[in-house]
Design an enzyme around this catalytic site. Structure first.
Site, PDB file in Angstrom:
ATOM      1  N   GLU A 175       0.864  -1.056   0.031  1.00 37.97           N
ATOM      2  CA  GLU A 175      -0.027   0.004  -0.171  1.00 37.97           C
ATOM      3  C   GLU A 175       0.671   1.399  -0.017  1.00 37.97           C
ATOM      4  O   GLU A 175       1.309   1.767   1.165  1.00 37.97           O
ATOM      5  CB  GLU A 175      -0.856   0.107   1.238  1.00 37.97           C
ATOM      6  N   LYS A 212      -2.814  -1.922  -2.846  1.00 37.50           N
ATOM      7  CA  LYS A 212      -3.842  -1.176  -2.185  1.00 37.50           C
ATOM      8  C   LYS A 212      -3.580   0.079  -2.486  1.00 37.50           C
ATOM      9  O   LYS A 212      -2.443   0.784  -2.008  1.00 37.50           O
ATOM     10  CB  LYS A 212      -3.908  -1.243  -0.768  1.00 37.50           C
TER      11      LYS A 212
END
Length: 294
Positions: A175, A212
């Site tokens: 992420e 993400k």
């Protein structure tokens, strides 16, 4: 684990981000209607945040028919829900794939980005996660502006930790969040996409990851990453957008599904009756699920 993998890669739904840590639990509780004046220690705060998460996860509206996965904080993994380990409860009772947040927060800004702080106990944490029945992990970095040096450093660190996590049989969610308010968001996303693609090409068969990412400024911008053979799934963070805005933006990006935190719990309140709480949560889940299908 193969059933979890099939669900994570091909299942319908979204990933609930229930991984608020010490730095964000107080804010989450305040939005839920529990001010700091109602607890006097970190232990009490974490008890309250676990009660909030338990209420969400045990709600009749929270289940594998619409919720694909859930990201847990370490203390949540170590606690129980309805007499079972939290990860076990998610999978065995709700058919929701469990993930674990493993990062220790952000380091100071350098070159327009914030890398992760060191994770000295990562191997031990991964071993505990495997024993608890967790499928994958999540770790967050932050990109504030379009600076190739900073973005490359963030992505290099993410993939270095990612390989370490893969070594334990877990699937890492990488992420590198891009600030939705950045004046150079679009340019930063171009640099980020290229950097991620280059590292993905260096992964061997079986070294699979999830991504993400902030919802991009250009619709379908991350399709090349979504279609990469080493990518299990690409999920979107809400990044501070209100839920209706995040859902609308996400719905324009094919192949991306949601992994929302604040946008999921928006409007939930501790004083709600169980029926009111479940109705509000179900409405939130419906909207996020629909946006993740398009």
């Amino acid at each position: 684990m193969s059933e979890m993998y099939e669900r994570a890669r091909f299942g319908n739904g979204f990933i609930a981000a229930l991984d608020q840590s010490g730095g964000s639990s107080g804010k989450a509780l305040a939005l839920y209607g529990i001010p700091e004046s109602e607890y006097s220690s970190d232990d009490e705060m974490f008890d309250l945040i676990h009660a909030m998460r338990t209420r969400i996860v045990t709600s009749p509206s929270f289940g594998g028919d619409r919720v694909l996965g859930a990201i847990l904080f370490e203390q949540t993994m170590d606690r129980q829900i309805d007499g079972r380990g939290s990860a076990e409860y998610l999978w065995e009772v709700k058919r929701v794939v469990p993930f674990l947040k493993v990062d220790k927060g952000l380091a100071a800004e350098a070159d327009g980005a914030q890398m992760m702080k060191p994770i000295p106990d990562l191997d031990d944490l991964c071993e505990r996660a495997v024993a608890a029945g967790v499928f994958g992990t999540k770790m967050r970095s932050f990109i504030g502006r379009a600076d190739k040096v900073g973005i490359d450093a963030v992505v290099d660190q993410q993939f270095e930790f990612g390989r370490q996590i893969i070594g334990h049989g877990l699937v890492p969610i990488i992420e590198p969040e891009v600030d939705i308010h950045s004046d150079s968001k679009g340019e930063a996303e171009e640099l980020l996409r290229d950097a991620i693609a280059a590292r993905l090409d260096g992964l061997a068969d079986g070294e699979d990851v999830m991504l993400k990412l902030s919802i991009p400024s250009v619709d379908d911008f991350y399709l090349p990453l979504i279609e990469h053979p080493r990518v299990v799934r690409v999920v979107a963070l809400s990044g501070g957008y209100p839920r209706d805005v995040a859902n609308e933006l996400l719905s324009r990006n094919r192949g991306m599904i949601a992994s929302f935190s604040r946008a999921l719990t928006e409007g939930l309140a501790v004083e709600m009756s169980d029926s009111e709480f479940d109705a509000a949560l179900s409405e939130a889940i419906d909207g996020i699920y629909a946006a993740s299908l398009t």
